[in-house]
Design a protein around this motif. Structure first.
Motif, PDB file in Angstrom:
ATOM      1  N   SER A 119       0.830  -1.206   0.000  1.00 27.31           N
ATOM      2  CA  SER A 119       0.000   0.000   0.000  1.00 27.31           C
ATOM      3  C   SER A 119       0.862   1.252   0.000  1.00 27.31           C
ATOM      4  O   SER A 119       0.512   2.258  -0.637  1.00 27.31           O
ATOM      5  N   ASP A 171       0.647   4.005  -2.867  1.00 31.91           N
ATOM      6  CA  ASP A 171       0.375   5.404  -2.509  1.00 31.91           C
ATOM      7  C   ASP A 171       1.407   6.340  -3.128  1.00 31.91           C
ATOM      8  O   ASP A 171       1.068   7.418  -3.624  1.00 31.91           O
ATOM      9  N   GLU A 219      -2.468  -5.326  -3.440  1.00 28.76           N
ATOM     10  CA  GLU A 219      -2.669  -4.207  -4.370  1.00 28.76           C
ATOM     11  C   GLU A 219      -2.816  -4.803  -5.766  1.00 28.76           C
ATOM     12  O   GLU A 219      -1.847  -4.940  -6.503  1.00 28.76           O
TER      13      GLU A 219
END
Length: 229
Positions: free
Chosen positions: A77, A81, A108
């Motif tokens: 993550s 991001d 993801e």
């Protein structure tokens, strides 16, 4: 006589030395065998939480960014991001390091993960550092199939995972640990000490990021939450 022998011969003559000087040879052998410790700066000699905070601060001072994670499970993550925040494709490349292979990338689903050295077409490379150095905010990477050196230099963006437990106060501690792990007289082909993204101010003293390598260095420091200040 080879070119190497000719060059070394000229150096010896300028120093007034010979290749058979027993005293000089003994001095060199002792220096290589003992690896004496130099003066170690006090700046990095801190309790754990303060040492990690120094690492984060020093990395920021040289234009790197740092995110502190509670677990390796948070790496996917954090990578996604970073890519979204910079409008980059959801794609990364890393080496054969088992620590990265065991990350739960499936969390993801949109993230494309490939492995192997970079040939120069990758925008984002991911590496796992052997250690960090708090006094300068540096990450230390050793070459090999686990973390190919091409990933350190060819992609525009370099993401580096470092375990908080490996962040030492000074370079001497990190190098001594590498010698212990690899064995006496043996080191990796390359040890890269990376302090911030590539940059240069050679032209008109104007700072340019990405001059000789990645224009961005993003560090993911994995640490137990109780280590945080």
């Amino acid at each position: 006589m080879s070119s190497r022998d000719a060059i070394l011969g000229r150096i010896r003559r300028s120093l007034g030395a010979s290749g058979t000087d027993a005293t000089r040879l003994a001095t060199v052998r002792h220096r290589l065998a003992e690896t004496p410790v130099n003066v170690i700066p006090a700046r990095g000699q801190l309790p754990d939480a303060e040492r990690l905070a120094l690492f984060v601060r020093k990395a920021g001072e040289v234009f790197a960014t740092v995110v502190r994670l509670d677990s390796r499970d948070d790496i996917p993550s954090a990578v996604a991001d970073y890519l979204r925040a910079r409008n980059l494709p959801q794609a990364i490349r890393h080496g054969d390091d088992p620590r990265l292979a065991n990350v739960p990338w499936g969390r993801e689903a949109q993230l494309s993960v490939t492995t192997g050295p970079s040939a120069g077409q990758d925008l984002v490379g991911l590496s796992h550092a052997d250690a960090g150095v708090a006094e300068t905010g540096t990450v230390v990477l050793t070459s090999g199939a686990d973390n190919p050196t091409t990933l350190n230099f060819l992609p525009d963006h370099h993401i580096v995972v470092v375990d908080a437990s490996t962040v030492a106060g000074d370079y001497e501690t990190v190098l001594a640990d590498l010698r212990r792990r690899f064995g006496a007289g043996v080191m990796p082909r390359t040890v890269n000490l990376i302090t911030g993204p590539s940059r240069s101010a050679d032209i008109e003293e104007t700072l340019l990021l990405g001059a000789h390598g990645p224009r961005s260095l993003h560090i993911l420091m994995v640490e137990p939450s109780q280590c945080r200040s």
